[in-house]
Design an enzyme around this catalytic site. Sequence first.
Site, PDB file in Angstrom:
ATOM      1  N   SER A 143       0.863  -1.180   0.000  1.00  0.00           N
ATOM      2  CA  SER A 143       0.000   0.000   0.000  1.00  0.00           C
ATOM      3  C   SER A 143       0.899   1.231   0.000  1.00  0.00           C
ATOM      4  CB  SER A 143      -0.854   0.009   1.275  1.00  0.00           C
ATOM      5  OG  SER A 143      -1.442   1.270   1.495  1.00  0.00           O
ATOM      6  N   TYR A 156      -2.502  -0.866  10.368  1.00  0.00           N
ATOM      7  CA  TYR A 156      -2.382  -1.042   8.908  1.00  0.00           C
ATOM      8  C   TYR A 156      -1.038  -0.521   8.411  1.00  0.00           C
ATOM      9  CZ  TYR A 156      -4.054  -0.997   4.017  1.00  0.00           C
ATOM     10  OH  TYR A 156      -4.226  -1.220   2.663  1.00  0.00           O
TER      11      TYR A 156
HETATM   12  P1  NAD Z   1     -11.369  -6.257  -0.344  1.00  0.00           P
HETATM   13  O1  NAD Z   1     -11.996  -6.086   1.006  1.00  0.00           O
HETATM   14  O2  NAD Z   1     -12.181  -6.062  -1.567  1.00  0.00           O
HETATM   15  O3  NAD Z   1     -10.685  -7.680  -0.424  1.00  0.00           O
HETATM   16  C1  NAD Z   1     -10.013  -8.245   0.654  1.00  0.00           C
HETATM   17  C2  NAD Z   1      -9.939  -9.733   0.430  1.00  0.00           C
HETATM   18  O4  NAD Z   1      -9.293 -10.328   1.558  1.00  0.00           O
HETATM   19  C3  NAD Z   1     -11.328 -10.401   0.328  1.00  0.00           C
HETATM   20  O5  NAD Z   1     -11.273 -11.450  -0.599  1.00  0.00           O
HETATM   21  C4  NAD Z   1     -11.544 -10.942   1.741  1.00  0.00           C
HETATM   22  O6  NAD Z   1     -12.446 -12.019   1.808  1.00  0.00           O
HETATM   23  C5  NAD Z   1     -10.130 -11.374   2.058  1.00  0.00           C
HETATM   24  N1  NAD Z   1      -9.871 -11.568   3.472  1.00  0.00           N
HETATM   25  C6  NAD Z   1     -10.093 -10.727   4.510  1.00  0.00           C
HETATM   26  N2  NAD Z   1      -9.762 -11.327   5.668  1.00  0.00           N
HETATM   27  C7  NAD Z   1      -9.314 -12.560   5.350  1.00  0.00           C
HETATM   28  C8  NAD Z   1      -8.834 -13.665   6.101  1.00  0.00           C
HETATM   29  N3  NAD Z   1      -8.743 -13.629   7.445  1.00  0.00           N
HETATM   30  N4  NAD Z   1      -8.477 -14.783   5.442  1.00  0.00           N
HETATM   31  C9  NAD Z   1      -8.579 -14.866   4.092  1.00  0.00           C
HETATM   32  N5  NAD Z   1      -9.028 -13.845   3.332  1.00  0.00           N
HETATM   33  C10 NAD Z   1      -9.390 -12.728   3.952  1.00  0.00           C
HETATM   34  O7  NAD Z   1     -10.109  -5.292  -0.332  1.00  0.00           O
HETATM   35  P2  NAD Z   1      -9.101  -4.776  -1.459  1.00  0.00           P
HETATM   36  O8  NAD Z   1      -9.190  -3.317  -1.457  1.00  0.00           O
HETATM   37  O9  NAD Z   1      -9.225  -5.534  -2.728  1.00  0.00           O
HETATM   38  O10 NAD Z   1      -7.730  -5.111  -0.719  1.00  0.00           O
HETATM   39  C11 NAD Z   1      -6.838  -6.110  -1.158  1.00  0.00           C
HETATM   40  C12 NAD Z   1      -5.451  -5.753  -0.662  1.00  0.00           C
HETATM   41  O11 NAD Z   1      -5.064  -4.505  -1.242  1.00  0.00           O
HETATM   42  C13 NAD Z   1      -5.347  -5.580   0.859  1.00  0.00           C
HETATM   43  O12 NAD Z   1      -4.129  -6.152   1.309  1.00  0.00           O
HETATM   44  C14 NAD Z   1      -5.315  -4.077   1.024  1.00  0.00           C
HETATM   45  O13 NAD Z   1      -4.652  -3.678   2.190  1.00  0.00           O
HETATM   46  C15 NAD Z   1      -4.571  -3.668  -0.225  1.00  0.00           C
HETATM   47  N6  NAD Z   1      -4.762  -2.272  -0.613  1.00  0.00           N
HETATM   48  C16 NAD Z   1      -6.010  -1.811  -0.929  1.00  0.00           C
HETATM   49  C17 NAD Z   1      -6.147  -0.479  -1.292  1.00  0.00           C
HETATM   50  C18 NAD Z   1      -7.466   0.097  -1.662  1.00  0.00           C
HETATM   51  O14 NAD Z   1      -7.533   1.326  -1.776  1.00  0.00           O
HETATM   52  N7  NAD Z   1      -8.495  -0.690  -1.853  1.00  0.00           N
HETATM   53  C19 NAD Z   1      -5.038   0.353  -1.333  1.00  0.00           C
HETATM   54  C20 NAD Z   1      -3.800  -0.153  -1.009  1.00  0.00           C
HETATM   55  C21 NAD Z   1      -3.678  -1.479  -0.652  1.00  0.00           C
END
Ligand code: NAD
Length: 261
Positions: A143, A156
């Site tokens: 991130s 985080y």
């Molecule tokens: P999202 O909530 O759409 O997806 C998260 C995924 O992780 C889902 O499939 C959920 O079921 C799974 N998950 C959560 N807890 C879990 C567990 N205990 N065991 C197994 N699976 C689990 O979120 P996203 O935005 O697609 O995020 C994905 C990654 O990208 C994360 O690591 C997040 O920190 C990172 N990220 C997201 C953003 C953003 O702006 N969306 C920015 C930077 C980084």
Amino acid sequence: MFLKGKTAIVTGSTSGIGLAIAQALAAEGAAVMINGFGDADAIEKERAALAERSGAGALYDGADMSKPDQIYAMVERCAAELGAPDIVVNNAGIQHVAKIEEFPVEKWDAILAINLSSAWHMMRAAVPHMKAKGWGRIISTASAHSLVASPNKSAYVAAKHGLAGLTKTIALETATHGVTVNCISPGYVWTPLVENQIPDTMASRGLTREQVMNDVLLAAQPTKQFVLPDQVASLALYLCGDAAAGITGANLSVDGGWTAQ
Ligand code: NAD
């Protein structure tokens, strides 16, 4: 179909960025194991679509990334039923927004376990398979918060900075084995994770939904646009190709200029 014959595990791929990455890998012919929580019928639909797209099979494993035993069992199931993992994408992640004095201890523990320790366990389980093959790709979704901080996101930010350090270390340990280890650091991507933190931020800062969107989330993103999941997936796909064989230990930003400031 440059990933024909390769097997990929993408954690947290029932939604958002992980699902987009799984779809991109499958479209290039990789067999994929998806993981994450959600509605069983919706997950089965995605799994079937991925199997169709890749032509090489797709499996779902519901391992909870906060549970090391389930992580090791998932990797071994992948090796037994789909093929030893050539590509691992550490993507599962959760968020919680609160001032440190109000931050629940169990949220700190869960964020560290899911956003950081799970990647360590995944690498620990997968690296021997990759070393044996002399080829591997490990990509973690970090991130912008692996590089800079924001208030009220202590767990985080700590976990994502840790993930960037873990990436560098394992890149050095695998550098002579045909394995690359990198992380991608998105800014704000329009996914359920972002949408779900809006109410907490509204409450903790006393703002409206529009104020959170424009003045908090996109305030730091100079493009004033959310990054799209497919844009992150395109970079992950690039990192899996031969053209990226020389990129290891890197933290690659896809953040609309956020960390350039
Ligand atoms: P999202 O909530 O759409 O997806 C998260 C995924 O992780 C889902 O499939 C959920 O079921 C799974 N998950 C959560 N807890 C879990 C567990 N205990 N065991 C197994 N699976 C689990 O979120 P996203 O935005 O697609 O995020 C994905 C990654 O990208 C994360 O690591 C997040 O920190 C990172 N990220 C997201 C953003 C953003 O702006 N969306 C920015 C930077 C980084």
